[in-house]
Scaffold this motif. Structure first.
Motif, PDB file in Angstrom:
ATOM      1  N   LYS A 124      -3.785  -5.884  -7.267  1.00 55.34           N
ATOM      2  CA  LYS A 124      -3.948  -5.901  -5.458  1.00 55.34           C
ATOM      3  C   LYS A 124      -3.280  -4.933  -4.671  1.00 55.34           C
ATOM      4  N   ASP A 125      -2.502  -4.025  -5.236  1.00 56.23           N
ATOM      5  CA  ASP A 125      -1.903  -3.086  -4.353  1.00 56.23           C
ATOM      6  C   ASP A 125      -2.674  -1.876  -4.398  1.00 56.23           C
ATOM      7  N   ASN A 126      -2.405  -1.043  -3.365  1.00 55.59           N
ATOM      8  CA  ASN A 126      -3.447   0.241  -3.104  1.00 55.59           C
ATOM      9  C   ASN A 126      -2.497   1.364  -3.156  1.00 55.59           C
ATOM     10  N   LEU A 127      -3.095   2.439  -3.918  1.00 53.87           N
ATOM     11  CA  LEU A 127      -2.285   3.465  -3.983  1.00 53.87           C
ATOM     12  C   LEU A 127      -3.282   4.805  -3.742  1.00 53.87           C
ATOM     13  N   TYR A 128      -2.803   5.632  -3.071  1.00 49.16           N
ATOM     14  CA  TYR A 128      -3.393   7.017  -2.784  1.00 49.16           C
ATOM     15  C   TYR A 128      -2.344   8.241  -2.968  1.00 49.16           C
ATOM     16  N   LEU A 152      -3.441   4.441   5.269  1.00 49.15           N
ATOM     17  CA  LEU A 152      -2.713   3.554   5.032  1.00 49.15           C
ATOM     18  C   LEU A 152      -2.956   2.495   6.238  1.00 49.15           C
ATOM     19  N   ALA A 153      -3.649   3.043   7.204  1.00 48.07           N
ATOM     20  CA  ALA A 153      -4.220   2.485   8.345  1.00 48.07           C
ATOM     21  C   ALA A 153      -5.497   1.351   8.019  1.00 48.07           C
ATOM     22  N   ARG A 154      -5.992   1.620   6.730  1.00 47.81           N
ATOM     23  CA  ARG A 154      -7.093   1.038   6.447  1.00 47.81           C
ATOM     24  C   ARG A 154      -6.785  -0.606   5.908  1.00 47.81           C
ATOM     25  N   HIS A 155      -5.482  -0.494   5.597  1.00 43.46           N
ATOM     26  CA  HIS A 155      -5.251  -1.923   5.152  1.00 43.46           C
ATOM     27  C   HIS A 155      -3.944  -2.622   5.864  1.00 43.46           C
ATOM     28  N   LYS A 156      -4.202  -4.013   5.824  1.00 45.67           N
ATOM     29  CA  LYS A 156      -3.101  -4.603   6.779  1.00 45.67           C
ATOM     30  C   LYS A 156      -2.099  -5.482   6.002  1.00 45.67           C
ATOM     31  N   THR A 157      -1.917  -4.772   4.791  1.00 46.91           N
ATOM     32  CA  THR A 157      -0.688  -5.478   4.070  1.00 46.91           C
ATOM     33  C   THR A 157       0.614  -5.032   4.817  1.00 46.91           C
ATOM     34  N   PRO A 158       1.618  -5.942   4.708  1.00 42.55           N
ATOM     35  CA  PRO A 158       2.792  -5.718   5.620  1.00 42.55           C
ATOM     36  C   PRO A 158       3.825  -4.730   5.054  1.00 42.55           C
ATOM     37  N   ASN A 159       3.228  -4.416   3.643  1.00 42.15           N
ATOM     38  CA  ASN A 159       4.481  -3.454   3.139  1.00 42.15           C
ATOM     39  C   ASN A 159       3.407  -1.987   2.873  1.00 42.15           C
ATOM     40  N   LYS A 160       3.932  -1.247   3.724  1.00 46.21           N
ATOM     41  CA  LYS A 160       3.519   0.235   3.440  1.00 46.21           C
ATOM     42  C   LYS A 160       4.661   1.375   3.529  1.00 46.21           C
ATOM     43  N   GLN A 161       4.287   1.946   2.305  1.00 40.11           N
ATOM     44  CA  GLN A 161       5.358   3.184   2.028  1.00 40.11           C
ATOM     45  C   GLN A 161       4.698   4.420   1.720  1.00 40.11           C
ATOM     46  N   ILE A 162       5.491   5.602   1.801  1.00 40.36           N
ATOM     47  CA  ILE A 162       5.163   6.765   1.467  1.00 40.36           C
ATOM     48  C   ILE A 162       6.240   7.386   0.521  1.00 40.36           C
ATOM     49  N   ILE A 163       5.948   7.849  -0.662  1.00 42.11           N
ATOM     50  CA  ILE A 163       6.583   8.430  -1.486  1.00 42.11           C
ATOM     51  C   ILE A 163       6.693   9.776  -1.600  1.00 42.11           C
ATOM     52  N   VAL A 164       7.662  10.814  -1.197  1.00 40.31           N
ATOM     53  CA  VAL A 164       7.322  11.988  -1.241  1.00 40.31           C
ATOM     54  C   VAL A 164       8.180  12.817  -2.380  1.00 40.31           C
ATOM     55  N   SER A 207       0.751  -1.085  -0.087  1.00 43.26           N
ATOM     56  CA  SER A 207       0.029   0.200   0.012  1.00 43.26           C
ATOM     57  C   SER A 207       0.977   1.318  -0.107  1.00 43.26           C
ATOM     58  N   THR A 208       0.609   2.279  -0.699  1.00 48.41           N
ATOM     59  CA  THR A 208       1.596   3.309  -1.179  1.00 48.41           C
ATOM     60  C   THR A 208       0.658   4.751  -1.131  1.00 48.41           C
ATOM     61  N   CYS A 209       1.393   5.668  -0.366  1.00 46.97           N
ATOM     62  CA  CYS A 209       0.888   6.956  -0.630  1.00 46.97           C
ATOM     63  C   CYS A 209       2.024   7.885  -1.140  1.00 46.97           C
ATOM     64  N   LEU A 210       1.510   8.428  -2.430  1.00 49.93           N
ATOM     65  CA  LEU A 210       2.254   9.025  -2.917  1.00 49.93           C
ATOM     66  C   LEU A 210       2.047  10.691  -2.799  1.00 49.93           C
ATOM     67  N   LEU A 211       2.964  11.385  -2.216  1.00 52.23           N
ATOM     68  CA  LEU A 211       2.844  12.788  -1.725  1.00 52.23           C
ATOM     69  C   LEU A 211       3.644  13.731  -2.764  1.00 52.23           C
ATOM     70  N   ILE A 212       2.705  14.644  -3.325  1.00 51.36           N
ATOM     71  CA  ILE A 212       2.845  15.651  -4.550  1.00 51.36           C
ATOM     72  C   ILE A 212       3.117  16.860  -3.893  1.00 51.36           C
ATOM     73  N   ASP A 213       4.201  17.463  -3.618  1.00 51.04           N
ATOM     74  CA  ASP A 213       4.218  19.044  -3.306  1.00 51.04           C
ATOM     75  C   ASP A 213       3.742  19.882  -4.353  1.00 51.04           C
ATOM     76  N   MET A 214       2.702  20.645  -3.745  1.00 49.95           N
ATOM     77  CA  MET A 214       1.838  21.385  -4.783  1.00 49.95           C
ATOM     78  C   MET A 214       2.048  22.922  -4.552  1.00 49.95           C
ATOM     79  N   SER A 215       3.069  23.301  -3.838  1.00 48.37           N
ATOM     80  CA  SER A 215       3.370  24.533  -3.649  1.00 48.37           C
ATOM     81  C   SER A 215       3.765  25.366  -4.931  1.00 48.37           C
TER      82      SER A 215
END
Length: 700
Positions: free
Chosen positions: A547-551, A592-604, A510-518
């Motif tokens: 099966k992966d999750n992306l936000y 990311l707390a919604r998912h019980k996948t063992p691999n969680k990451q944030i890409i900034v 499960s991944t969160c992709l964080l994009i700077d919008m400044s």
């Protein structure tokens, strides 16, 4: 189920060479850059596009360039001085015909005298034969014939002197020949035909559509009277308008409408047409050399011998100048050969063509500035630039319709928006652009450290072990058996000969992709690369790792979740001051707390250190630049919370600065994630290749 009807090709059906998929790919980059579908389509219409197939779709700019080239070719191959040359040649032909006729008359007279003398010497019978041959003149004596011949030669000498003394200018020659008594009937007819042609062309240039009327004018004396009457009625209408009376336009057109082209519906349109015709004549004269212009003007004055017609035309010109201010005369720089003749009618066709080219160029430029391209006249484009240019314009008009019919565009009121299908297409194009430099098997070139059972089959093989999925590699198995026993049949297999394909173990993440919008991301040109990465990563996960999750989270003064379909059309209104990474990390933890996948990451993805944060209980973020220690401290608290929840933070820096490098170093020490410095051009390669590499592991 749809029904299709096939018919034979008759050459008139139009086939669009570029389908909606190709058009969508062509506008994808611009949609990402500016977030405006309409603007992207307008840019495509303006500039055209060269597709991967090598075919190019011409744009409005290409049509304008072709139009300019066509105008230059017209100027290069024509010369208005050739109009005078044409008239001079025709006058010379008239004079040559007359001189030849004079010589022939003199020669015939001398021949008759010689024959009469011969008959007189042969006797009376010869005289009778001569009288029968010569008719009424047969009773003339040779002396009388000699006297008549001398008178004929004197007359011929006088005519030759008159021809030799004609002025050099064509106007003077026309006047002189109008008062000249032709001896040769063919020369007389040629001159009358020349006068008729010039008069016809002169009036036709003023009143387009007078071809038939002017021809009748030379054959029927009443036709000239009809033309004078038409001009008189037209001037009366204009006088009535000046006096506040209602002009009788309908009555006028019923009586004289055959003198004008179709489509004129009111007096203003009629006046505009007349002014346009007169303007072209003035432009033609203005484009001549002063000497040739003076000659043509003198010829025109010589032709207008009818005082009534001349007065009516002068009054009409005065009305036009008063009601419709004259435009500035154009001077075209023709560079064609002036010695090549050109009739006045041909010259006016050239002037009309140049006038239409200029109007079309104005219309094309207006369409480039935002006017509706549908208002352009495709038929006129075809007439001036050819059938291929007409087809190109029709293609431009059909772009939006093609995308809409293909399901890529939809209308919400007056707004043109991308459909979810179009967003997927943009993501696919972004993915192709990012990996465009890689070979088709690029993913297989990542380092392989561990092999094992389970997962997806690869192109490598390994000796079979108990418990492995039996994905038999038949070729490798047979090679092992032949290497052990040698070539021959039958081939005998033993357990140690069996090879199976290696497999990969696919991790779910499960991944969160964080994009700077400044605003700094926009001003430095980094946000386009970030949008492209987000769409490409979304397409990659949806197509290969479903099966992966992306936000996707955009953050500036505050953070918010962005749906993939929102990304292409983000515009200036979405950008704010501040880099609130604290809020973005907090929102990521919640998602990311919604998912019980063992691999969680944030890409900034960012180009600067944090400059904003929320205090507990506050609804508005605190912003300061340079960043305060309080902002750094509150952001690091969120990093610690992510670390406790086993969320890995990988940071991609798009700008090098001391403060940013120091903050990222602190963050990686706490979280044990990774930090990269990447240019906007290479950002996608870093993130997507790394994502795929982390997805597939070989295990024993």
């Amino acid at each position: 189920m749809p029904n299709f009807r096939f018919s034979g090709w008759d050459g008139t059906q139009q086939i669009m060479p570029f389908d909606a998929d190709a058009i969508m790919e062509a506008i994808s980059e611009d949609v990402l850059a500016h977030g405006d579908v309409r603007r992207a389509l307008e840019k495509l219409m303006q500039q055209g596009y060269k597709f991967q197939s090598g075919e190019r779709m011409p744009g409005l700019r290409d049509l304008i360039e072709r139009l300019k080239q066509q105008r230059q070719d017209t100027l290069r191959h024509n010369n208005m001085d050739a109009v005078v040359k044409d008239i001079q040649q025709r006058l010379e032909k008239v004079k040559e015909t007359e001189r030849a006729g004079i010589d022939h008359r003199v020669e015939e007279g001398q021949k008759q005298i010689d024959e009469a003398r011969a008959q007189q010497q042969e006797g009376q019978q010869g005289q009778q034969d001569q009288q029968a041959q010569l008719g009424q003149d047969g009773d003339m004596s040779p002396e009388q014939r000699q006297q008549l011949q001398k008178m004929l030669e004197n007359m011929a000498t006088k005519r030759r002197d008159q021809l030799d003394s004609l002025p050099k200018d064509i106007g003077g020659q026309i006047k002189g020949l109008q008062n000249y008594d032709f001896m040769d009937p063919d020369a007389r007819q040629q001159f009358q035909e020349l006068l008729a042609m010039l008069q016809q062309q002169m009036l036709q240039n003023t009143f387009s559509g007078l071809q038939q009327g002017m021809q009748e004018m030379q054959q029927n004396p009443g036709a000239m009277q009809e033309t004078r009457e038409m001009l008189r009625d037209l001037n009366q209408m204009l006088r009535d308008r000046e006096m506040g009376k209602e002009p009788k336009f309908n009555e006028f057109m019923q009586k004289h409408g055959h003198h004008f082209p179709p489509g004129i519906e009111n007096l203003d349109q009629l006046m505009e047409h007349l002014q346009q015709q007169m303007q072209r004549m003035e432009n033609m004269l203005n484009s001549m050399s002063p000497q040739q212009r003076a000659q043509l003007q003198s010829a025109m004055q010589a032709l207008m011998r009818d005082e009534g017609l001349r007065n009516e035309i002068a009054e009409l010109a005065a009305h036009l100048e008063q009601t419709m201010p004259p435009q500035n005369a154009r001077q075209y720089r023709f560079s064609g050969d002036p010695d090549e003749s050109m009739s006045m009618a041909e010259a006016m066709q050239v002037m009309e063509q140049l006038d239409e080219m200029e109007q079309l160029e104005r219309d094309l430029n207006a369409a480039r500035r935002g006017d509706n391209v549908d208002d352009l006249d495709s038929d006129q484009v075809g007439e001036l630039l050819g059938a291929d240019a007409r087809q190109a314009l029709e293609q431009l008009k059909e772009l939006a319709r093609q995308l809409e019919e293909a399901g890529y565009l939809e209308w919400k009121g007056d707004d043109m928006q991308l459909t979810p299908r179009a967003v997927r297409k943009v993501g696919q194009k972004a993915l192709q652009d990012i990996f465009g430099y890689l070979k088709k098997d690029a993913f297989g070139k990542h380092a392989i450290s561990v092999r094992g059972r389970g997962g997806e089959r690869t192109y490598d093989s390994k000796p079979y072990e108990f418990g492995d999925p039996f994905h038999l590699d038949l070729h490798a198995t047979l090679r092992n058996a032949l290497a052990r026993d040698g070539i021959g049949t039958p081939v005998r297999l033993s357990p140690e000969d069996f090879d199976v394909h290696s497999t990969e173990f696919l991790t779910q993440s499960s991944t969160c992709l964080l994009i700077d919008m400044s605003r700094s991301m926009l001003l430095r040109g980094c946000f386009l690369a970030a949008k492209k990465v987000a769409l490409a990563l979304n397409h990659l996960i949806r197509s290969q790792f479903p099966k992966d999750n992306l936000y996707i989270i955009g953050f500036s003064g505050y953070a918010r979740e962005l749906k993939p379909e929102m990304l292409p059309q983000l515009d200036w209104s979405e950008y704010q001051y501040g880099t609130n990474l604290q809020h973005a990390l907090r929102l990521s933890r919640m998602l990311l707390a919604r998912h019980k996948t063992p691999n969680k990451q944030i890409i900034v993805i960012t180009d600067g250190e944090p400059t904003a944060h929320f205090e507990d209980g506050e609804s508005e973020p605190f912003f300061n630049y340079p960043p305060t220690l309080r902002t750094i401290h509150e952001t690091m608290r969120e990093v610690v919370r992510c670390t406790r929840e086993r969320i890995v933070i990988n940071t991609f820096m798009l700008e090098r600065s001391y403060y940013m490098a120091d903050f990222v170093e602190q963050m990686t020490k706490v979280n044990r994630g990774r930090a990269f410095y990447a240019t906007p051009e290479a950002l996608g390669e870093y993130i997507l290749v790394d994502y795929v590499a982390s997805k597939k592991k070989r295990i024993k």
